[in-house]
Design a protein around this motif. Structure first.
Motif, PDB file in Angstrom:
ATOM      1  N   THR A  12     -11.341  -7.444 -16.831  1.00 20.76           N
ATOM      2  CA  THR A  12     -10.829  -7.069 -18.140  1.00 20.76           C
ATOM      3  C   THR A  12     -11.619  -7.733 -19.250  1.00 20.76           C
ATOM      4  OG1 THR A  12      -8.608  -6.834 -17.238  1.00 20.76           O
ATOM      5  CG2 THR A  12      -8.784  -7.088 -19.624  1.00 20.76           C
ATOM      6  N   GLN A  13     -11.964  -6.958 -20.269  1.00 17.41           N
ATOM      7  CA  GLN A  13     -12.588  -7.520 -21.462  1.00 17.41           C
ATOM      8  C   GLN A  13     -11.485  -7.820 -22.478  1.00 17.41           C
ATOM      9  OE1 GLN A  13     -15.915  -5.412 -23.238  1.00 17.41           O
ATOM     10  NE2 GLN A  13     -16.686  -4.788 -21.225  1.00 17.41           N
ATOM     11  N   TYR A  14     -11.533  -9.023 -23.008  1.00 16.68           N
ATOM     12  CA  TYR A  14     -10.600  -9.423 -24.064  1.00 16.68           C
ATOM     13  C   TYR A  14     -11.380  -9.504 -25.360  1.00 16.68           C
ATOM     14  CZ  TYR A  14      -7.475 -10.421 -20.231  1.00 16.68           C
ATOM     15  OH  TYR A  14      -6.680 -10.290 -19.123  1.00 16.68           O
ATOM     16  N   PHE A  15     -10.797  -8.938 -26.399  1.00 17.84           N
ATOM     17  CA  PHE A  15     -11.518  -8.767 -27.657  1.00 17.84           C
ATOM     18  C   PHE A  15     -11.134  -9.788 -28.703  1.00 17.84           C
ATOM     19  CE2 PHE A  15     -13.921  -4.833 -27.239  1.00 17.84           C
ATOM     20  CZ  PHE A  15     -13.422  -4.342 -26.042  1.00 17.84           C
ATOM     21  N   GLY A  16     -12.116 -10.118 -29.519  1.00 20.75           N
ATOM     22  CA  GLY A  16     -11.865 -10.944 -30.684  1.00 20.75           C
ATOM     23  C   GLY A  16     -11.277 -10.102 -31.802  1.00 20.75           C
TER      24      GLY A  16
ATOM     25  N   THR B  14      -8.058 -11.339 -13.490  1.00 24.67           N
ATOM     26  CA  THR B  14      -8.308 -10.558 -14.696  1.00 24.67           C
ATOM     27  C   THR B  14      -9.789 -10.454 -15.031  1.00 24.67           C
ATOM     28  OG1 THR B  14      -8.025 -12.512 -16.065  1.00 24.67           O
ATOM     29  CG2 THR B  14      -6.079 -11.139 -15.704  1.00 24.67           C
TER      30      THR B  14
ATOM     31  N   ARG C 101     -15.546 -11.422 -20.934  1.00 24.58           N
ATOM     32  CA  ARG C 101     -14.993 -11.130 -19.609  1.00 24.58           C
ATOM     33  C   ARG C 101     -14.943 -12.425 -18.831  1.00 24.58           C
ATOM     34  NH1 ARG C 101     -16.857  -9.146 -14.656  1.00 24.58           N
ATOM     35  NH2 ARG C 101     -19.034  -9.183 -15.300  1.00 24.58           N
TER      36      ARG C 101
END
Lengths: 116, 118
Positions: free
Chosen positions: B106-110, B103, B97
């Motif tokens: 928002t969590q951005y994923f691997g 943003t 995060r």
């Protein structure tokens, strides 16, 4: 405690059909965030949209649209004119604004299969 | 923007060995990183929340001595599965995060790491 329910486990449609994925949530917070993520067979979660609880405007992005209804605690996702590449698992998620961690609570996911 | 990488993408190891998985935010600084585990056809299960410079917070039922998490910088968190056993075989995904900005919620994923323990 928060909860996200995606009642549709699997949906199968034929290409070019429209499809709606349902998401119902529960939370005691007045400020929260709702998300949709797409997980194709490769496994990576792709962020699609974030909506905060104060913004009930529906959103359209290309063939994707989202309908946020606070009155029914729903945040449904519609794909118009579906394509085979839309086949994936779609997750709805909720994040409460209280607390610094902003942990996500995920629904169980809906497996969408678009047939040619 | 908001790209998260994970390494390795796939690992096979023998029972009893330890495996380290790296999670990096490539183009942003991450206050918080999260580690999830996902079983086939199941949803994501949060294992722990990792904050830079402090101890990770583990979810109930997750053994902190087995799943060691280190968040050494604002762009790197590692998960080490110690003394791995076949039941640890799973798909492990991290997310990050952003520290600030529009943003940040928002969590951005691997892309995930598939671990197979023989």
């Amino acid at each position: 405690a928060q909860k996200v329910t995606q009642a549709q486990t699997e949906i199968s449609v034929v290409e070019k059909e429209d499809v709606t994925l349902d998401c119902v949530y529960e939370t005691r917070d007045t400020t929260y965030y709702l998300f949709w993520y797409k997980q194709p067979p490769s496994g990576e979660l792709v962020f699609l949209i974030r909506r905060n609880s104060f913004d009930e405007q529906n959103e359209i992005s290309g063939r994707y649209s989202w309908n946020f209804q606070k009155s029914t605690s729903s945040f449904n996702f519609t794909i118009t004119a579906s394509q085979v590449v839309d086949s994936a698992v779609y997750f709805c998620a909720l994040s409460e604004a209280t607390g610094s961690a902003r942990q996500l609570t995920f629904g169980s996911g809906t497996q969408l299969t678009v047939l040619p | 923007g908001a790209v998260v990488s994970q390494h390795p993408s796939r690992v096979i190891c023998k029972s009893g060995t330890s495996v380290k998985i790296e999670c990096r935010s490539l183009d942003f600084q991450a206050t918080t990183m999260f580690w999830y585990r996902q079983f086939p056809k199941k949803s994501l299960m949060l294992m722990a929340t990792s904050n830079e410079g402090s101890k990770a917070t583990y979810e109930q039922g997750v053994e902190k001595d087995k799943f060691l998490i280190n968040h050494a910088s604002l762009t790197l968190s590692t998960l080490t599965v110690t003394s791995a056993h076949p039941e640890d075989s799973s798909f492990y995904i991290c997310s990050a995060r952003q520290l600030a900005g529009e943003t940040r919620e928002t969590q951005y994923f691997g892309p995930g790491t598939r671990l197979l323990v023989l």
